[in-house]
Write a protein that holds these residues in place. Sequence first.
Motif, short mmCIF file in Angstrom:
data_model
loop_
_atom_site.label_atom_id
_atom_site.label_comp_id
_atom_site.label_asym_id
_atom_site.label_seq_id
_atom_site.Cartn_x
_atom_site.Cartn_y
_atom_site.Cartn_z
N GLN A 131 0.83 39.31 -2.65
CA GLN A 131 1.62 39.42 -1.42
C GLN A 131 2.35 38.12 -1.10
N VAL A 132 1.77 37.00 -1.49
CA VAL A 132 2.44 35.71 -1.27
C VAL A 132 3.74 35.66 -2.08
N ARG A 133 3.66 36.05 -3.36
CA ARG A 133 4.88 36.06 -4.18
C ARG A 133 5.90 37.06 -3.65
N THR A 134 5.39 38.23 -3.26
CA THR A 134 6.31 39.26 -2.79
C THR A 134 7.04 38.80 -1.52
N LEU A 135 6.31 38.08 -0.68
CA LEU A 135 6.96 37.58 0.54
C LEU A 135 8.00 36.50 0.19
N ALA A 136 7.65 35.63 -0.74
CA ALA A 136 8.63 34.61 -1.16
C ALA A 136 9.90 35.28 -1.68
N LEU A 190 9.17 31.99 -9.49
CA LEU A 190 8.81 31.90 -8.06
C LEU A 190 7.71 30.87 -7.87
N ASP A 191 6.71 30.89 -8.74
CA ASP A 191 5.60 29.93 -8.61
C ASP A 191 6.09 28.49 -8.76
N ARG A 192 7.04 28.30 -9.68
CA ARG A 192 7.60 26.94 -9.86
C ARG A 192 8.30 26.46 -8.60
#
Length: 329
Positions: A58-63, A300-302
């Motif tokens: 969900q953190v990635r999806t929100l980003a 996204l993580d980067r």
Amino acid sequence: QPRLYSGIQPSSGSLHLGNYIGALQQWRAMQGDFDAFFSIVDLHAITVPQQPEVLREQVRTLAAQYIAGGIDPDRACLYVQSHVSAHAQLAWLLGTITGFGEASRMTQFKDKTAKGGQEAASVGLFTYPILMAADILLYDTAVVPVGDDQKQHVELTRDLAERFNKRFGQTFRAPKPVIRADGARIYDLQSPESKMSKSADNDKGIVWLLDDPAKTAKKIRSAVTDTDGAIRADRAEKPGVTNLLGILSAFTGSPVATLEAEFSGQGYGVFKTAVADAVVAELAPVRERTLELLADPAELDRLLAANAERAAEVADATLGRALEAMGLR
Ligand code: TYM
């Protein structure tokens, strides 16, 4: 440039229309005039039980939704709250100057515990506004664009900043909430007397950004209205129609009064179709872009890791000032 700060909890797989209108549309409009920080407030999301794997996703999806929704990742600092340890540290310091009674008066806590009772709530849920104050104060924030339900928390933040400064010397900047005139509060399409909320029992009245467009249009066309047939805003007598006018206003930029005149004498069917079309026209590309961005999670993580470093530089400096002022250094 003065600082702008805001955040959203990664507590569902998709933003809903209230978050989109109350937060994201405003952020997008304001970001050019400020040094903007947008956080994904995962520490707030764990004030209710979470599933670790789901939360991570969900953190990635929100980003991805921030970026797809128009936040410029090259200019704004888009980061994850828990990646910057100063948030939790300052929250502790601020907790020591917050009154128990003062915290008990937060209406969101009262609303959230109305159903299950306070016994079932975590202490984290109770102290959550203090963590939010820490978020805002760490960045010397001037403005906080939020929906109307967060206004009391921003006011608490101001009070804490002023109290701290008075007690320990000038340390924090007192921020101002920025709340849009139309669309500050979007209501559930099926029960338009309650605000649209992730935690509603039933999902029929919630428009999710990541729903497919046909579903979104259907939900809007099935919105509860009334039998009087007039398209005009009247929160008490006509909550459903008033809500749809607010939504249409947010998506067209036309004031509610203009829309009332435009749709005067037309049926609810025509009106609802116009609302559905306007919403879908804007949200469908945002949804597609979100899905594209999610196809490359490493990228996204980067981005989130690089921005966490930038955020930490600002936050650590402010935390240092606060520690010093309180006699802890
Ligand atoms: P959250 O995650 O509940 O909601 C995110 C944003 O969406 C707005 N919003 C709405 N606006 C209009 N109509 C609605 N029905 C609606 N529902 C939600 C909220 O007002 C908010 O702007 N505590 C915050 C997150 C937070 C924060 C911060 C915000 C943590 N730290 C620092 C600003 C600054 C929250 O739970 O929002």
